[in-house]
Scaffold this motif. Structure first.
Motif, PDB file in Angstrom:
ATOM      1  N   LYS A  34      -3.126   4.834  -9.123  1.00 36.84           N
ATOM      2  CA  LYS A  34      -3.241   4.569  -7.641  1.00 36.84           C
ATOM      3  C   LYS A  34      -4.250   4.895  -7.036  1.00 36.84           C
ATOM      4  N   ARG A  35      -4.957   5.750  -7.227  1.00 36.64           N
ATOM      5  CA  ARG A  35      -6.289   6.332  -6.487  1.00 36.64           C
ATOM      6  C   ARG A  35      -7.278   5.188  -6.653  1.00 36.64           C
ATOM      7  N   LYS A  38      -7.513   1.308  -4.635  1.00 37.11           N
ATOM      8  CA  LYS A  38      -8.089   1.009  -3.492  1.00 37.11           C
ATOM      9  C   LYS A  38      -9.381   0.376  -3.556  1.00 37.11           C
ATOM     10  N   LYS A  40      -9.860  -2.269  -5.769  1.00 38.12           N
ATOM     11  CA  LYS A  40      -9.472  -3.581  -6.215  1.00 38.12           C
ATOM     12  C   LYS A  40      -9.692  -4.482  -4.991  1.00 38.12           C
ATOM     13  N   LEU A  42     -12.300  -4.746  -3.318  1.00 35.97           N
ATOM     14  CA  LEU A  42     -12.988  -3.998  -2.213  1.00 35.97           C
ATOM     15  C   LEU A  42     -14.388  -4.667  -1.679  1.00 35.97           C
TER      16      LEU A  42
END
Length: 103
Positions: A34-35, A38, A40, A42
């Motif tokens: 999950k961390r 962020k 993806k 970007l």
């Protein structure tokens, strides 16, 4: 021919399972999935460069990439004292690279 291709495919699957079913990797990916999401997309639609390894890097003015997003692979840090390069991301896909380069 098909048998040879299947053999190569099976070898690749076995290699993948040997490397990426490693308990530490599975735990890491579970904990950090999950961390990492962020990141993806970007830099979607932005110029990015992937910088590999090798002696050829000594012959290139890598400072030209400092205004772009860059992904330095594996032991890219070995060239930092020789060139003016500021990478955005350091990427290693093999856990052995991390273990061998931890210091």
């Amino acid at each position: 021919m098909l048998q040879k291709q299947l053999g190569v495919a099976i070898d690749s699957i076995v290699e993948y399972l040997n490397n990426y079913s490693y308990p530490v990797y599975i735990q890491w990916s579970f904990n950090d999935y999950k961390r990492l999401l962020k990141f993806k997309n970007l830099h979607k639609k932005e110029d990015c460069f992937i910088i590999g390894n090798g002696p050829y890097l000594n012959k290139i003015d890598l400072s030209l990439l400092n205004n772009y997003y860059t992904f330095g692979l594996n032991k890219i840090y070995l060239i930092f004292d020789k060139v003016n390069l500021n990478i955005s991301y350091h990427v290693a896909v093999n856990h052995l690279v991390f273990e061998q380069s931890a210091r």
